[in-house]
Design a protein around this motif. Sequence first.
Motif, PDB file in Angstrom:
ATOM      1  N   ARG A 127      -1.575  -3.201  -3.933  1.00  0.00           N
ATOM      2  CA  ARG A 127      -3.018  -3.345  -3.743  1.00  0.00           C
ATOM      3  C   ARG A 127      -3.715  -2.026  -3.421  1.00  0.00           C
ATOM      4  O   ARG A 127      -4.926  -1.946  -3.481  1.00  0.00           O
ATOM      5  N   GLY A 128      -2.933  -1.012  -3.072  1.00  0.00           N
ATOM      6  CA  GLY A 128      -3.555   0.267  -2.751  1.00  0.00           C
ATOM      7  C   GLY A 128      -2.612   1.420  -3.005  1.00  0.00           C
ATOM      8  O   GLY A 128      -1.430   1.341  -2.682  1.00  0.00           O
ATOM      9  N   THR A 129      -3.114   2.481  -3.616  1.00  0.00           N
ATOM     10  CA  THR A 129      -2.329   3.710  -3.786  1.00  0.00           C
ATOM     11  C   THR A 129      -3.175   4.883  -3.308  1.00  0.00           C
ATOM     12  O   THR A 129      -4.380   4.940  -3.558  1.00  0.00           O
ATOM     13  N   THR A 130      -2.555   5.799  -2.614  1.00  0.00           N
ATOM     14  CA  THR A 130      -3.231   6.993  -2.132  1.00  0.00           C
ATOM     15  C   THR A 130      -2.313   8.182  -2.388  1.00  0.00           C
ATOM     16  O   THR A 130      -1.168   8.020  -2.804  1.00  0.00           O
ATOM     17  N   LEU A 149      -4.139   2.115   6.255  1.00  0.00           N
ATOM     18  CA  LEU A 149      -4.480   0.896   5.516  1.00  0.00           C
ATOM     19  C   LEU A 149      -3.555  -0.254   5.896  1.00  0.00           C
ATOM     20  O   LEU A 149      -3.977  -1.414   5.958  1.00  0.00           O
ATOM     21  N   MET A 169      -3.990  -4.401   5.093  1.00  0.00           N
ATOM     22  CA  MET A 169      -4.015  -4.497   3.635  1.00  0.00           C
ATOM     23  C   MET A 169      -2.669  -4.826   3.024  1.00  0.00           C
ATOM     24  O   MET A 169      -2.591  -5.265   1.878  1.00  0.00           O
ATOM     25  N   VAL A 210       0.874  -1.173   0.000  1.00  0.00           N
ATOM     26  CA  VAL A 210       0.000   0.000   0.000  1.00  0.00           C
ATOM     27  C   VAL A 210       0.911   1.222   0.000  1.00  0.00           C
ATOM     28  O   VAL A 210       1.795   1.320   0.853  1.00  0.00           O
TER      29      VAL A 210
END
Length: 326
Positions: A224-227, A236, A241, A200
Amino acid sequence: MIDVQRLRVLRAVAEHGSFNQAAAALHLTASAVSQHVAALERGLGSLVVTRSTRGVTLTSAGRIMVGAAESVAAEIEHARQQVTELGTGRVQLTVATFTSGGRLLLPGALTELAAAHPEIVLHVREFEPEDSLPLVRQGAVDLALAYHFDGPLPGRAGGSPALEWTALMDDPLHVVLPQGHRLADRDALDLAELAAEPWVLGCLKTEAYLRRYAERAGFDPEVRGTTSDYFFARSLVAAGMGVSLIPSIALTPPVPGLSTVPVRPPAPVRHIGVATTGHRRARAEVTALVRALREQATGPAGHGAPAQAPGRGAPARPPTTGGPGD
């Protein structure tokens, strides 16, 4: 004589990569943009752009003229500010900054500057380096608190006025894991040990950087996640995650349930510094702010990050000062 408006049009074409997009930005027609560029080429006796079905690209002469356009724009903006200051008696100072660096270093530096120079009217604008550095060259801001990874400063076009880079500190990236993770109690980690982990990330540029380092370590990370927010990315991770790669100065405020572990060399690092132009650096207030930022970076503020402890409760390694710059 070179027409300033034609230089302005060429700079927009260089920025947007097409006549149509430059026309929209300048509120002109594409035909008018093309005519301005053609007239500039006739006056110079040389092509400044190469036209194709995929858009336009600058020639060597074009890059020289874009550099001249940015210098002219910066001089005009500087003159406008001087006239404004004559009328108001107040000195204007505009600072561009990225979020985490501004949060750590700017408050103390601005407080010191305001105490020593109460006549200054301060303005702060938030930008990532690829956006703030062109603004410094164009004279739209006086200086930028910025960073770069390995490689040159972002957004440096050939022929553009040179930026002066004052290195402030190195900001090593750390691995952030859930507290119960099998590797959470390690003193340091090789990235290869995280090859099987989902990731993430709190910044799209960090993803590109992670992929380069992961390739050297022999794996392709599963993201699995980018912000766009490091605090959200850490939240996260705490939710299970995945793991993350976070700059030291973005490890505060703490998020419960996390452990932070340094990366063994070759470790990814952000190099934080101040970008100015020689013209602006000569201003006493700009010099004073750069000095105040250096004091913040080498003092408790710079060495206080991260506040969140790594595995086994040991203090996190502080960033070193005087990192390499361009």
